[in-house]
Scaffold this motif. Structure first.
Motif, mmCIF file in Angstrom:
data_model
loop_
_atom_site.group_PDB
_atom_site.id
_atom_site.type_symbol
_atom_site.label_atom_id
_atom_site.label_comp_id
_atom_site.label_asym_id
_atom_site.label_seq_id
_atom_site.Cartn_x
_atom_site.Cartn_y
_atom_site.Cartn_z
ATOM 1 N N GLU A 15 -2.351 10.270 -3.745
ATOM 2 C CA GLU A 15 -1.179 9.921 -4.554
ATOM 3 C C GLU A 15 0.140 10.172 -3.820
ATOM 4 O OE1 GLU A 15 -2.382 14.153 -5.681
ATOM 5 O OE2 GLU A 15 -3.365 12.220 -5.259
ATOM 6 N N LYS A 16 0.076 10.877 -2.685
ATOM 7 C CA LYS A 16 1.290 11.185 -1.925
ATOM 8 C C LYS A 16 1.415 10.353 -0.647
ATOM 9 C CE LYS A 16 3.211 14.712 -4.181
ATOM 10 N NZ LYS A 16 4.632 14.748 -4.583
ATOM 11 N N LYS A 17 0.398 9.542 -0.346
ATOM 12 C CA LYS A 17 0.378 8.793 0.914
ATOM 13 C C LYS A 17 1.605 7.905 1.076
ATOM 14 C CE LYS A 17 -3.671 9.711 2.944
ATOM 15 N NZ LYS A 17 -3.781 10.285 4.299
ATOM 16 N N ASP A 18 1.958 7.162 0.038
ATOM 17 C CA ASP A 18 3.089 6.237 0.143
ATOM 18 C C ASP A 18 4.398 6.984 0.372
ATOM 19 O OD1 ASP A 18 1.506 4.029 -0.138
ATOM 20 O OD2 ASP A 18 1.853 3.797 -2.288
ATOM 21 N N GLU A 19 4.533 8.116 -0.289
ATOM 22 C CA GLU A 19 5.749 8.919 -0.125
ATOM 23 C C GLU A 19 5.872 9.434 1.310
ATOM 24 O OE1 GLU A 19 7.424 13.239 -1.647
ATOM 25 O OE2 GLU A 19 6.110 12.090 -2.983
ATOM 26 N N VAL A 20 4.756 9.931 1.844
ATOM 27 C CA VAL A 20 4.757 10.452 3.216
ATOM 28 C C VAL A 20 4.958 9.313 4.212
ATOM 29 C CG1 VAL A 20 3.407 11.659 4.967
ATOM 30 C CG2 VAL A 20 3.295 12.403 2.592
ATOM 31 N N ARG A 21 4.321 8.179 3.941
ATOM 32 C CA ARG A 21 4.492 7.014 4.820
ATOM 33 C C ARG A 21 5.959 6.604 4.894
ATOM 34 N NH1 ARG A 21 1.182 3.825 2.562
ATOM 35 N NH2 ARG A 21 -0.532 3.770 4.055
ATOM 36 N N SER A 22 6.599 6.592 3.754
ATOM 37 C CA SER A 22 8.016 6.233 3.700
ATOM 38 C C SER A 22 8.860 7.191 4.535
ATOM 39 C CB SER A 22 8.509 6.243 2.245
ATOM 40 O OG SER A 22 9.875 5.935 2.170
ATOM 41 N N PHE A 23 8.553 8.485 4.434
ATOM 42 C CA PHE A 23 9.285 9.492 5.205
ATOM 43 C C PHE A 23 9.067 9.294 6.703
ATOM 44 C CE2 PHE A 23 9.224 13.678 7.344
ATOM 45 C CZ PHE A 23 10.567 14.022 7.177
ATOM 46 N N ILE A 24 7.832 9.003 7.089
ATOM 47 C CA ILE A 24 7.525 8.825 8.503
ATOM 48 C C ILE A 24 8.211 7.582 9.059
ATOM 49 C CG2 ILE A 24 5.668 8.383 10.162
ATOM 50 C CD1 ILE A 24 3.861 10.156 8.491
ATOM 51 N N ILE A 25 8.311 6.543 8.251
ATOM 52 C CA ILE A 25 9.023 5.338 8.692
ATOM 53 C C ILE A 25 10.471 5.681 8.994
ATOM 54 C CG2 ILE A 25 9.929 3.100 7.913
ATOM 55 C CD1 ILE A 25 7.269 2.706 6.433
ATOM 56 N N ASP A 26 11.097 6.459 8.102
ATOM 57 C CA ASP A 26 12.481 6.895 8.341
ATOM 58 C C ASP A 26 12.592 7.679 9.647
ATOM 59 O OD1 ASP A 26 13.574 5.762 6.088
ATOM 60 O OD2 ASP A 26 13.337 7.539 4.851
ATOM 61 N N GLU A 27 11.667 8.618 9.831
ATOM 62 C CA GLU A 27 11.693 9.451 11.024
ATOM 63 C C GLU A 27 11.435 8.626 12.289
ATOM 64 O OE1 GLU A 27 12.213 13.365 10.836
ATOM 65 O OE2 GLU A 27 13.331 11.902 9.668
ATOM 66 N N TYR A 28 10.537 7.675 12.188
ATOM 67 C CA TYR A 28 10.250 6.791 13.321
ATOM 68 C C TYR A 28 11.515 6.070 13.786
ATOM 69 C CZ TYR A 28 8.712 2.457 15.586
ATOM 70 O OH TYR A 28 8.576 1.392 16.453
ATOM 71 N N LEU A 29 12.278 5.561 12.840
ATOM 72 C CA LEU A 29 13.514 4.848 13.176
ATOM 73 C C LEU A 29 14.535 5.780 13.813
ATOM 74 C CD1 LEU A 29 13.824 2.670 9.954
ATOM 75 C CD2 LEU A 29 13.276 1.849 12.241
ATOM 76 N N ILE A 30 14.664 6.971 13.251
ATOM 77 C CA ILE A 30 15.627 7.943 13.776
ATOM 78 C C ILE A 30 15.218 8.404 15.171
ATOM 79 C CG2 ILE A 30 16.624 10.242 13.448
ATOM 80 C CD1 ILE A 30 16.311 9.756 10.400
ATOM 81 N N LEU A 31 13.946 8.735 15.338
ATOM 82 C CA LEU A 31 13.461 9.181 16.646
ATOM 83 C C LEU A 31 13.626 8.087 17.701
ATOM 84 C CD1 LEU A 31 10.174 11.062 15.620
ATOM 85 C CD2 LEU A 31 12.367 12.072 16.283
ATOM 86 N N SER A 32 13.432 6.849 17.286
ATOM 87 C CA SER A 32 13.605 5.727 18.212
ATOM 88 C C SER A 32 15.048 5.644 18.695
ATOM 89 C CB SER A 32 13.197 4.408 17.537
ATOM 90 O OG SER A 32 11.818 4.404 17.238
ATOM 91 N N GLU A 33 15.984 5.944 17.808
ATOM 92 C CA GLU A 33 17.396 5.972 18.197
ATOM 93 C C GLU A 33 17.643 7.076 19.225
ATOM 94 O OE1 GLU A 33 19.875 6.410 14.803
ATOM 95 O OE2 GLU A 33 19.422 4.440 14.003
ATOM 96 N N TYR A 34 17.068 8.251 18.976
ATOM 97 C CA TYR A 34 17.237 9.361 19.915
ATOM 98 C C TYR A 34 16.694 8.985 21.291
ATOM 99 C CZ TYR A 34 17.849 12.295 15.688
ATOM 100 O OH TYR A 34 18.277 12.827 14.507
ATOM 101 N N LEU A 35 15.524 8.358 21.309
ATOM 102 C CA LEU A 35 14.887 8.003 22.574
ATOM 103 C C LEU A 35 15.692 6.951 23.335
ATOM 104 C CD1 LEU A 35 11.170 7.867 21.375
ATOM 105 C CD2 LEU A 35 12.175 9.566 22.904
ATOM 106 N N THR A 36 16.211 5.979 22.604
ATOM 107 C CA THR A 36 17.021 4.936 23.239
ATOM 108 C C THR A 36 18.262 5.535 23.887
ATOM 109 O OG1 THR A 36 16.281 3.260 21.651
ATOM 110 C CG2 THR A 36 18.323 2.807 22.844
ATOM 111 N N GLU A 37 18.912 6.439 23.156
ATOM 112 C CA GLU A 37 20.116 7.086 23.675
ATOM 113 C C GLU A 37 19.777 7.986 24.864
ATOM 114 O OE1 GLU A 37 23.740 10.052 22.183
ATOM 115 O OE2 GLU A 37 22.391 9.150 20.705
ATOM 116 N N ALA A 38 18.673 8.713 24.753
ATOM 117 C CA ALA A 38 18.266 9.623 25.831
ATOM 118 C C ALA A 38 17.951 8.845 27.107
ATOM 119 C CB ALA A 38 17.059 10.435 25.403
ATOM 120 N N ALA A 39 17.252 7.722 26.965
ATOM 121 C CA ALA A 39 16.906 6.908 28.129
ATOM 122 C C ALA A 39 18.164 6.342 28.781
ATOM 123 C CB ALA A 39 15.967 5.778 27.718
#
Length: 437
Positions: free
Chosen positions: A174-198
């Motif tokens: 019952e929590k999978k969708d909520e966690v998935r949504s959070f991970i999607i947010d984090e994925y986008l944010i982390l991708s920004e960090y990586l792009t800037e770092a590179a």
């Protein structure tokens, strides 16, 4: 006493000394502090990790404890104990050394809010499967958002794996969708960090590590976002919760538009909604072009033509002019606006000119049977169409240079019309001339 017994006795002494220091506190002795700091460091450089650990512990005691020591002291202690742990084959002693490393991390955190140190500690705990205190691990990994683009590739990788293996895999149904949504947010944010770092990395090896980490994130992100059916409900909720601030809302829209394009979810109604909203909030040539593509994919040709016309208008003589004009011509062709598509296609230059020649040929071919007073006149349109196909072929497009000729007038029809091969004729519907052949 043999060497092995001495070795393990020393380990016990080190562990006991660390425990005692933690319980009783350490006092400052300047002379011994300097002495043992020098000794542990010399042995560490020589790879003599047993002695380095022993002298490091004594330095900790004589230097007054965590509050009096800098981060390099703790980093070296962590290295010494880690190296020693790697050398031992005894599981019990390895576990004791592991506890000592944890103690070193904890002591440093008590005296300093060092985000990099805390994040390294999170990496250590994750790597050693120390997941019994998930809240603590979550709290430590939050430091990635303090370091942002300064976080190392390893730190980002470990955090993302923690999200997948500890958070998502262990989440109740019952929590999978909520966690998935959070991970999607984090994925986008982390991708920004990586792009800037590179982008900021001066050494190619470091730059590549960030690029490789992004590839890693992309690969494993698919594990929880493997199809559009799973993603769209999440994106619908995100759409309903767009920030009120225009700039933030646009940033959110663009992130998810890019993600849907990456995951090939552009045929969805949700994607169309995002693109349309983006154009409404911030009308740009690129935005109208994207919206036109969405509309065309849904056979909304009239709307697509309007969007492409707007894109062409706003782009003017910009670098995307030819691409936008080509797509407009293509949409007009789809809408059976053959004469208009023909005229538009002839305006296309650059890399899209060859493709535009095919559109011009197709427009002529599509109207051949209704353009001309006689059978010869109508069939002669295929010679003109072939002129455009041949031009496209000469520009490297995948079209036969003889396309259309099989529908052109035969030798008998040419003779009956009183024409000769090589003669130039004008086609009234297009106002252009072609050659009898």
């Amino acid at each position: 006493m043999n060497a092995k017994t001495i070795f393990f006795t020393l380990l016990l002494a080190i562990s006991s000394s660390l425990t005692a220091s933690a319980q009783e506190g350490a006092s400052y002795d300047a002379e011994n502090c300097a002495k043992y700091r020098s000794l542990y460091y010399q042995y560490l450089k020589q790879g003599m990790y047993q002695d380095a650990c022993n002298f490091w512990t004594m330095a900790y005691n004589y230097c007054g404890g965590a509050d009096s020591l800098d981060v390099n002291f703790f980093i070296n202690g962590k290295i010494a104990f880690s190296k020693l742990q790697k050398e031992t084959k005894d599981e019990a002693k390895s576990a004791e050394l592991n506890d000592s490393i944890v103690w070193i991390y904890e002591q440093r955190l008590k005296s300093s809010k060092d985000a990099d140190w805390a994040l390294d500690y999170a990496v250590f705990r994750y790597a050693n499967k120390m997941n019994e205190d998930m809240e603590k691990l979550d709290e430590l990994f939050k430091n990635v958002h303090i370091l942002k683009s300064k976080a190392s590739a390893t730190q980002v990788t470990s955090y993302f794996l923690h999200l997948l293996t500890n958070k998502f895999n262990n989440a109740p149904k019952e929590k999978k969708d909520e966690v998935r949504s959070f991970i999607i947010d984090e994925y986008l944010i982390l991708s920004e960090y990586l792009t800037e770092a590179a982008a900021k990395a001066e050494k190619e090896k470091i730059k590549q590590s960030y690029v490789d980490t992004q590839d890693f994130l992309d690969k494993y992100f698919v594990k929880i976002a493997d199809n559009c059916e799973v993603l769209m409900p999440v994106f619908e909720k995100k759409y309903e919760a767009l920030p009120e601030d225009k700039e933030e809302a646009m940033e959110t829209l663009n992130k998810f538009i890019a993600l849907m394009e990456r995951q090939k979810c552009t045929d969805s109604e949700t994607y169309a909604k995002y693109v349309k909203k983006s154009v409404e909030m911030n009308p740009t040539a690129a935005g109208h072009f994207g919206l036109g593509n969405v509309q065309l994919s849904k056979n909304q040709t009239s709307e697509a033509i309007k969007s492409f016309e707007k894109a062409v208008e706003m782009e003017a003589d910009g670098e995307n002019k030819d691409k936008y004009v080509f797509n407009l011509a293509n949409a007009q062709l789809e809408a059976h606006q053959y004469s208009t598509a023909f005229r538009t296609a002839k305006q296309v230059g650059g890399d899209y000119k060859g493709k535009a020649m095919i559109i011009a040929g197709n427009a002529i071919s599509a109207t051949a049977n209704s353009c001309g007073e006689s059978t010869f006149d109508r069939k002669a349109n295929y010679w003109l169409a072939n002129d455009y196909y041949s031009r496209a072929a000469s520009m490297g497009e995948n079209v036969s240079s003889s396309r259309g000729l099989s529908s052109a007038p035969t030798d008998t029809e040419i003779f009956q019309a009183g024409k000769s091969k090589g003669e130039s004729i004008t086609l009234s519907c297009w106002g252009e001339s072609t050659t009898v052949r």
